[in-house]
Design a protein around this motif. Structure first.
Motif, PDB file in Angstrom:
ATOM      1  N   GLN A 138       1.860  11.222  -2.022  1.00 21.07           N
ATOM      2  CA  GLN A 138       0.844  10.236  -2.416  1.00 21.07           C
ATOM      3  C   GLN A 138      -0.257  10.114  -1.364  1.00 21.07           C
ATOM      4  O   GLN A 138      -1.428  10.029  -1.696  1.00 21.07           O
ATOM      5  CB  GLN A 138       1.523   8.884  -2.596  1.00 21.07           C
ATOM      6  N   ARG A 156       6.168   9.574  -1.207  1.00 21.78           N
ATOM      7  CA  ARG A 156       5.072   8.899  -0.489  1.00 21.78           C
ATOM      8  C   ARG A 156       4.215   9.895   0.281  1.00 21.78           C
ATOM      9  O   ARG A 156       2.998   9.745   0.360  1.00 21.78           O
ATOM     10  CB  ARG A 156       5.621   7.853   0.473  1.00 21.78           C
ATOM     11  N   GLN A 182       0.843  -1.203   0.000  1.00 17.77           N
ATOM     12  CA  GLN A 182       0.000   0.000   0.000  1.00 17.77           C
ATOM     13  C   GLN A 182       0.879   1.254   0.000  1.00 17.77           C
ATOM     14  O   GLN A 182       2.009   1.221   0.514  1.00 17.77           O
ATOM     15  CB  GLN A 182      -0.904   0.020   1.237  1.00 17.77           C
ATOM     16  N   PRO A 183       0.381   2.367  -0.529  1.00 19.62           N
ATOM     17  CA  PRO A 183       1.178   3.605  -0.524  1.00 19.62           C
ATOM     18  C   PRO A 183       1.576   4.033   0.888  1.00 19.62           C
ATOM     19  O   PRO A 183       2.598   4.683   1.092  1.00 19.62           O
ATOM     20  CB  PRO A 183       0.250   4.652  -1.146  1.00 19.62           C
TER      21      PRO A 183
END
Ligand SMILES: [Zn+2]
Length: 301
Positions: free
Chosen positions: A156, A153, A102-103
């Motif tokens: 994101q 990240r 997962q991000p």
């Protein structure tokens, strides 16, 4: 993905916007919390381990589970460093955002190349990992690459602030590269020196500085020193004339001290990560401290 809707509180004064909730970050090791703090200073930060703890082995305590449950982004070294405790934390935290893949779950070793990767682990090799050495925070160039990955990240999981994260990373990276050049110049006298270690914790640092490891107090990676193994090192250490016998702050000094008494080579305890209680609160302060200690040892010879 996070939503940053402004809520209204109906009070006497009318509809007031409540402050936007800060991003919640969970770091497995303090160096990643410190790096994230440089790139997202307003985020709420927590580190599962500290400088006096062996990051290979910690307990999946309830307080850590609660913190991982709230996390928008978790940052860990990876390469199996946390294999003994992180999966249990992830499972009990029940936060799908920080599951692997997962991000919200960033393993630095999956985005920055590790050293000493193995195609297969020989039988009886000890605690070695095919993914390579996970202690990659101790190479300042890799730490810069890690900064780029953390910044991506952050963007994101918090897209509203993406431009800000990018701008902050660029500023930090520029300042870091300047520091890197200064450190390299300062570290020149250390090139070609030899060292005795306890575990592969500082291997990235030795490579970066051009220091040769001539012996390891661990008979096999991850296996604590034994009297028999230490005895076999005495001659090797005496003839190799190393700068120091290095152990990290989280390791007991006994084995290094025993070998120091037998060989006359000094012991040097170094932090493998940041330690705000000792004035080492940022990644830059960590490298400053490591270089200061090694150069002091070199000058005392
Ligand atoms: Zn290790």
């Amino acid at each position: 993905m996070r939503t940053r809707s402004k809520l209204c509180a109906w009070v006497l004064l009318g509809c007031l916007p409540l402050p936007v909730q800060a991003l919640s970050l969970f770091a497995c090791e303090p160096e990643w919390a410190a790096l994230a703090r440089e790139l997202a200073p307003e985020a709420r930060m927590t580190s599962a381990t500290h400088a006096y703890q062996d990051p290979h082995y910690i307990e999946a305590r309830p307080s850590l589970i609660a913190r991982l449950r709230r996390a928008d982004l978790a940052i860990c070294s990876g390469a199996a460093l946390e294999a003994g405790w992180l999966p249990a934390l992830q499972q009990r935290a029940a936060n799908p955002g920080v599951h692997n893949g997962q991000p919200g779950m960033l393993f630095i070793a999956s985005v920055v190349e590790t050293i000493d990767q193995l195609d297969e682990v020989p039988f009886g090799a000890g605690d070695v990992h095919p993914e390579g050495n996970p202690h990659l925070q101790l190479d300042p160039e890799r730490l810069r690459q890690a900064g780029a990955a953390v910044s991506q990240r952050l963007a994101q999981v918090d897209p509203d602030q993406a431009a800000e994260y990018r701008a902050r990373y660029l500023r930090w990276s520029l300042a870091w590269q300047q520091r890197l050049a200064d450190w390299q110049a300062r570290a020149e006298p250390l090139r070609g020196q030899r060292i005795v270690v306890q575990h592969s914790t500082f291997d990235y640092l030795w490579r970066w500085l051009g220091i040769e490891v001539i012996a390891d107090l661990e008979p096999r990676p991850g296996v604590p020193p034994t009297p028999g193994h230490l005895n076999t090192l005495v001659g090797q250490v005496e003839s190799g004339k190393p700068l120091a016998i290095v152990h990290s702050w989280y390791q007991a000094p006994d084995s290094a001290q025993w070998l120091a008494r037998r060989t006359g080579v000094p012991v040097l305890a170094l932090p493998s990560t940041i330690a705000p209680d000792r004035g080492i609160g940022t990644p830059a302060q960590l490298f400053d401290h490591l270089l200061d200690q090694l150069l002091e040892q070199q000058n005392a010879r």
